[in-house]
Design a protein around this motif. Structure first.
Motif, PDB file in Angstrom:
ATOM      1  N   LEU A 177      -4.589   4.783 -21.716  1.00  0.00           N
ATOM      2  CA  LEU A 177      -3.952   3.463 -21.761  1.00  0.00           C
ATOM      3  C   LEU A 177      -3.964   2.817 -20.374  1.00  0.00           C
ATOM      4  N   ALA A 178      -3.714   3.637 -19.353  1.00  0.00           N
ATOM      5  CA  ALA A 178      -3.705   3.115 -17.987  1.00  0.00           C
ATOM      6  C   ALA A 178      -5.088   2.566 -17.612  1.00  0.00           C
ATOM      7  N   LEU A 179      -6.141   3.256 -18.030  1.00  0.00           N
ATOM      8  CA  LEU A 179      -7.502   2.778 -17.736  1.00  0.00           C
ATOM      9  C   LEU A 179      -7.763   1.447 -18.433  1.00  0.00           C
ATOM     10  N   LEU A 180      -7.309   1.361 -19.687  1.00  0.00           N
ATOM     11  CA  LEU A 180      -7.503   0.130 -20.459  1.00  0.00           C
ATOM     12  C   LEU A 180      -6.701  -1.020 -19.841  1.00  0.00           C
ATOM     13  N   ALA A 181      -5.435  -0.736 -19.525  1.00  0.00           N
ATOM     14  CA  ALA A 181      -4.558  -1.775 -18.979  1.00  0.00           C
ATOM     15  C   ALA A 181      -5.064  -2.273 -17.628  1.00  0.00           C
ATOM     16  N   SER A 182      -5.654  -1.355 -16.844  1.00  0.00           N
ATOM     17  CA  SER A 182      -6.114  -1.742 -15.505  1.00  0.00           C
ATOM     18  C   SER A 182      -7.266  -2.743 -15.583  1.00  0.00           C
ATOM     19  N   ARG A 183      -7.926  -2.807 -16.730  1.00  0.00           N
ATOM     20  CA  ARG A 183      -9.054  -3.728 -16.886  1.00  0.00           C
ATOM     21  C   ARG A 183      -8.723  -4.910 -17.797  1.00  0.00           C
ATOM     22  N   CYS A 184      -7.463  -5.054 -18.170  1.00  0.00           N
ATOM     23  CA  CYS A 184      -7.069  -6.130 -19.094  1.00  0.00           C
ATOM     24  C   CYS A 184      -7.453  -7.484 -18.484  1.00  0.00           C
ATOM     25  N   GLY A 185      -8.088  -8.343 -19.252  1.00  0.00           N
ATOM     26  CA  GLY A 185      -8.510  -9.659 -18.773  1.00  0.00           C
ATOM     27  C   GLY A 185      -9.938  -9.675 -18.269  1.00  0.00           C
ATOM     28  N   THR A 186     -10.552  -8.500 -18.104  1.00  0.00           N
ATOM     29  CA  THR A 186     -11.926  -8.432 -17.599  1.00  0.00           C
ATOM     30  C   THR A 186     -12.917  -8.924 -18.653  1.00  0.00           C
ATOM     31  N   VAL A 187     -13.900  -9.692 -18.202  1.00  0.00           N
ATOM     32  CA  VAL A 187     -14.986 -10.098 -19.092  1.00  0.00           C
ATOM     33  C   VAL A 187     -16.050  -9.003 -19.038  1.00  0.00           C
ATOM     34  N   VAL A 188     -16.498  -8.591 -20.212  1.00  0.00           N
ATOM     35  CA  VAL A 188     -17.481  -7.504 -20.291  1.00  0.00           C
ATOM     36  C   VAL A 188     -18.873  -8.111 -20.319  1.00  0.00           C
ATOM     37  N   GLY A 189     -19.729  -7.637 -19.450  1.00  0.00           N
ATOM     38  CA  GLY A 189     -21.086  -8.155 -19.393  1.00  0.00           C
ATOM     39  C   GLY A 189     -21.907  -7.704 -20.590  1.00  0.00           C
ATOM     40  N   SER A 190     -23.071  -8.329 -20.748  1.00  0.00           N
ATOM     41  CA  SER A 190     -23.933  -7.966 -21.885  1.00  0.00           C
ATOM     42  C   SER A 190     -24.639  -6.631 -21.647  1.00  0.00           C
ATOM     43  N   ASP A 191     -24.636  -6.173 -20.408  1.00  0.00           N
ATOM     44  CA  ASP A 191     -25.271  -4.893 -20.100  1.00  0.00           C
ATOM     45  C   ASP A 191     -24.480  -3.745 -20.737  1.00  0.00           C
ATOM     46  N   ALA A 202     -17.133  -1.199 -18.102  1.00  0.00           N
ATOM     47  CA  ALA A 202     -15.996  -1.670 -18.903  1.00  0.00           C
ATOM     48  C   ALA A 202     -16.346  -1.750 -20.391  1.00  0.00           C
ATOM     49  N   ALA A 203     -17.642  -1.636 -20.723  1.00  0.00           N
ATOM     50  CA  ALA A 203     -18.066  -1.804 -22.124  1.00  0.00           C
ATOM     51  C   ALA A 203     -17.347  -0.853 -23.091  1.00  0.00           C
ATOM     52  N   PRO A 204     -17.141   0.426 -22.733  1.00  0.00           N
ATOM     53  CA  PRO A 204     -16.448   1.322 -23.699  1.00  0.00           C
ATOM     54  C   PRO A 204     -15.012   0.901 -23.993  1.00  0.00           C
ATOM     55  N   LEU A 205     -14.442   0.071 -23.113  1.00  0.00           N
ATOM     56  CA  LEU A 205     -13.049  -0.352 -23.317  1.00  0.00           C
ATOM     57  C   LEU A 205     -12.942  -1.541 -24.268  1.00  0.00           C
ATOM     58  N   ASP A 206     -14.058  -2.236 -24.484  1.00  0.00           N
ATOM     59  CA  ASP A 206     -14.032  -3.417 -25.364  1.00  0.00           C
ATOM     60  C   ASP A 206     -14.156  -2.949 -26.812  1.00  0.00           C
ATOM     61  N   LEU A 207     -13.054  -2.428 -27.320  1.00  0.00           N
ATOM     62  CA  LEU A 207     -13.090  -1.745 -28.623  1.00  0.00           C
ATOM     63  C   LEU A 207     -13.369  -2.696 -29.776  1.00  0.00           C
ATOM     64  N   ASP A 208     -12.922  -3.968 -29.652  1.00  0.00           N
ATOM     65  CA  ASP A 208     -13.188  -4.911 -30.745  1.00  0.00           C
ATOM     66  C   ASP A 208     -14.437  -5.755 -30.485  1.00  0.00           C
ATOM     67  N   CYS A 209     -15.162  -5.407 -29.420  1.00  0.00           N
ATOM     68  CA  CYS A 209     -16.473  -6.015 -29.131  1.00  0.00           C
ATOM     69  C   CYS A 209     -16.430  -7.547 -29.077  1.00  0.00           C
ATOM     70  N   ASN A 210     -15.399  -8.125 -28.459  1.00  0.00           N
ATOM     71  CA  ASN A 210     -15.358  -9.585 -28.331  1.00  0.00           C
ATOM     72  C   ASN A 210     -15.716 -10.039 -26.916  1.00  0.00           C
ATOM     73  N   GLY A 211     -16.206  -9.096 -26.094  1.00  0.00           N
ATOM     74  CA  GLY A 211     -16.679  -9.472 -24.771  1.00  0.00           C
ATOM     75  C   GLY A 211     -15.595  -9.566 -23.721  1.00  0.00           C
ATOM     76  N   ARG A 212     -14.397  -9.120 -24.043  1.00  0.00           N
ATOM     77  CA  ARG A 212     -13.295  -9.226 -23.095  1.00  0.00           C
ATOM     78  C   ARG A 212     -12.311  -8.081 -23.337  1.00  0.00           C
ATOM     79  N   ILE A 213     -11.719  -7.574 -22.282  1.00  0.00           N
ATOM     80  CA  ILE A 213     -10.682  -6.547 -22.467  1.00  0.00           C
ATOM     81  C   ILE A 213      -9.356  -7.281 -22.656  1.00  0.00           C
ATOM     82  N   ASP A 214      -8.798  -7.158 -23.859  1.00  0.00           N
ATOM     83  CA  ASP A 214      -7.634  -7.974 -24.192  1.00  0.00           C
ATOM     84  C   ASP A 214      -6.707  -7.253 -25.179  1.00  0.00           C
ATOM     85  N   LEU A 215      -5.781  -8.015 -25.742  1.00  0.00           N
ATOM     86  CA  LEU A 215      -4.780  -7.417 -26.631  1.00  0.00           C
ATOM     87  C   LEU A 215      -5.403  -6.798 -27.880  1.00  0.00           C
ATOM     88  N   GLY A 216      -6.516  -7.360 -28.333  1.00  0.00           N
ATOM     89  CA  GLY A 216      -7.198  -6.777 -29.494  1.00  0.00           C
ATOM     90  C   GLY A 216      -7.609  -5.336 -29.222  1.00  0.00           C
TER      91      GLY A 216
END
Ligand SMILES: [Ca+2]
Ligand SMILES: [Ca+2]
Length: 257
Positions: free
Chosen positions: A195-209, A214-228
């Motif tokens: 959770l700490a790893l996820l929270a530390s990246r909250c708000g980050t935009v995930v690149g297409s690479d 940060a890509a593994p943290l974008d669990l809902d695949c919307n391109g951003r680390i957020d509440l989803g």
């Protein structure tokens, strides 16, 4: 007289019938059954995270020998299409016998051994799995055990066949669905450290690479680390992928995010 014929026929059929055989799916502790999605579909299971190990036990309600002295024989098979997403492993391979001795449990191997052999299947579909055969002294109980590993996201079916009954129609099909892991630091359990790893990246935009850390943290695949992602993460809170001993210091295995 007619009743006598019916009785004799029933006794013959009963003597030739074999045991009912089925599979039970456990979590890695080998005690907790994996829950089904819907009680009306008991072999369609709750989604599991990539990296999860399950234990599949093939059991029976009777001996594995027919009235005509033939042995029960069947197979536990993953089709080639699904094999990349999920894998089956036998236990205790015996090089001399080319047999997975450790996968044959006591009720199948009473007073001896039972046959558990890896093979490639070509009917009805190409697949991989294990031929199973209890011995003549087998009895009701747990017959065989295998480890199942969720390798990649997606679906994977495991089919149990009774080769005497049908080569085309499985007795049952276990349906697994794998979702991205929430165990970001790889210590086999979803905890505060993840959770700490996820929270530390909250708000980050995930690149297409796809190699973006940060890509593994974008669990809902919307391109951003957020509440989803937090919501998707929380569904697996304290869930284990495997039952190995957690590391003493989970932070030491943290990916460089
Ligand atoms: Ca973890
Ligand atoms: Ca997201």
């Amino acid at each position: 007289m007619r009743a006598l014929y019916v009785l004799v026929a029933a006794l013959v059929v009963a003597s030739l019938a074999s045991a009912r055989v089925w599979t039970t799916v456990y979590r890695c502790d080998e005690t907790t059954p994996l829950a089904a999605v819907d009680p009306n579909h008991p072999t369609i299971y709750r989604d599991i995270m990539v990296g999860t190990r399950l234990v599949l036990v093939v059991g029976s309600d009777g001996p594995g020998i027919y009235g005509d002295h033939q042995l029960w024989s069947g197979g536990l098979v993953i089709s080639r299409d699904d094999w990349q997403r999920g894998t089956l492993s036998g236990r205790g391979y015996n090089q001399q016998r080319r047999n997975y001795d450790g996968s044959a449990l006591f009720a199948a191997a009473t007073q001896g051994r039972a046959s558990v052999q890896y093979r490639e299947y070509f009917q009805p579909d190409t697949g991989y799995g294990f031929d199973l055969r209890p011995n003549q002294y087998s009895s009701a109980g747990d017959w065989f055990v295998f480890d199942y590993h969720a390798e990649r996201p997606g679906s994977c079916d495991v089919a149990l066949y009774d080769f005497h009954a049908s080569l085309d129609m499985p007795l049952e099909t276990l349906s697994f669905t794998h979702v991205p892991s929430r165990d970001f630091n790889g210590d086999t359990i979803v905890t505060f450290w993840d959770l700490a790893l996820l929270a530390s990246r909250c708000g980050t935009v995930v690149g297409s690479d796809p190699n973006d850390p940060a890509a593994p943290l974008d669990l809902d695949c919307n391109g951003r680390i957020d509440l989803g992602d937090i919501a998707a993460f929380s569904e697996y809170w304290l869930e284990r992928t495997d039952c190995g001993k957690p590391m003493t210091d989970p932070t030491k295995s943290s990916p460089s995010l």
